[in-house]
Design a protein around this motif. Structure first.
Motif, mmCIF file in Angstrom:
data_model
loop_
_atom_site.group_PDB
_atom_site.id
_atom_site.type_symbol
_atom_site.label_atom_id
_atom_site.label_comp_id
_atom_site.label_asym_id
_atom_site.label_seq_id
_atom_site.Cartn_x
_atom_site.Cartn_y
_atom_site.Cartn_z
ATOM 1 N N THR A 157 0.856 -1.174 0.000
ATOM 2 C CA THR A 157 0.000 0.000 0.000
ATOM 3 C C THR A 157 0.895 1.227 0.000
ATOM 4 O O THR A 157 1.800 1.346 0.820
ATOM 5 C CB THR A 157 -0.901 0.011 1.248
ATOM 6 N N THR A 158 0.641 2.136 -0.929
ATOM 7 C CA THR A 158 1.455 3.336 -1.064
ATOM 8 C C THR A 158 0.594 4.442 -1.654
ATOM 9 O O THR A 158 -0.605 4.251 -1.868
ATOM 10 C CB THR A 158 2.693 3.046 -1.937
ATOM 11 N N THR A 159 1.199 5.580 -1.926
ATOM 12 C CA THR A 159 0.438 6.652 -2.558
ATOM 13 C C THR A 159 0.275 6.341 -4.045
ATOM 14 O O THR A 159 1.055 5.598 -4.631
ATOM 15 C CB THR A 159 1.140 8.017 -2.386
ATOM 16 N N ARG B 221 -5.432 8.857 2.574
ATOM 17 C CA ARG B 221 -4.792 8.743 3.879
ATOM 18 C C ARG B 221 -5.399 9.773 4.820
ATOM 19 O O ARG B 221 -5.714 10.894 4.423
ATOM 20 C CB ARG B 221 -3.287 8.987 3.697
ATOM 21 N N HIS B 222 -5.565 9.403 6.074
ATOM 22 C CA HIS B 222 -6.234 10.282 7.037
ATOM 23 C C HIS B 222 -5.418 11.521 7.373
ATOM 24 O O HIS B 222 -5.960 12.611 7.506
ATOM 25 C CB HIS B 222 -6.545 9.520 8.334
ATOM 26 N N GLN C 27 -4.345 7.146 -1.875
ATOM 27 C CA GLN C 27 -3.668 5.882 -1.604
ATOM 28 C C GLN C 27 -4.034 4.855 -2.670
ATOM 29 O O GLN C 27 -5.083 4.948 -3.306
ATOM 30 C CB GLN C 27 -4.080 5.340 -0.231
#
Length: 168
Positions: A35-37, A103-104, A110
């Protein structure tokens, strides 16, 4: 490894960007999904697919080229034995990017980038083979069909001339 693209940078320098992509590809091959941007996933995809293509070749030169990027020998071994074997029937599209919730902390988009482990659909492979065979068959039929009437006409005229000579 491809040269960094022009435009916005993912890291502070091209060297840092190359190392970051190398680490992400190592993690991808180790865990089969990360999981990444979204921008990082989009930049990682061509590199990961190129490395898988090298792994499918399987020769020593390809292994050394992959070792330039991925420094972990156990991950390279897994790439050349397990992952390359899974991707053997696939002609490309080894990775999949799935967008997920932002992302929070900073609302960065994401994405999950993962290896496509499903086998290639047998139906698609059969359809492609059938289309190729049909094309070859149609080409073969059109060429003899075009030459056959000409050959029949030539034979008919030759027999008529022979008959006329014999009659005289």
């Amino acid at each position: 490894m491809p040269t960094p693209k022009k435009g916005p940078h993912l890291a502070s320098s091209p060297a840092h960007e190359r190392l970051m992509l190398a680490n992400m590809s190592t993690s991808l091959f180790q865990h089969s999904r990360i999981t990444t941007t979204l921008p990082k996933a989009k930049r990682l995809r061509p590199l990961a697919e190129r490395l898988i293509t090298f792994a499918k070749r399987g020769d020593l030169h390809s292994r050394r080229r992959v070792m330039r990027v991925i420094r972990n020998k156990s991950v390279v071994h897994r790439l050349f034995t397990e992952i390359a074997q899974q991707m053997e029937q696939r002609e490309g599209g080894y990775t999949r990017i799935v967008k997920i919730a932002p992302r929070h902390g900073d609302a960065a988009p994401q994405a999950i980038i993962e290896l496509v482990t499903e086998p290639v659909s047998a139906k698609q492979a059969v359809v492609k083979e059938a289309q190729a065979a049909a094309k070859v068959a149609s080409d073969a039929e059109t060429k003899p069909a075009e030459t056959a009437p000409q050959a029949v006409e030539a034979e008919a005229t030759a027999t008529k001339k022979d008959d006329e000579k014999q009659a005289e």
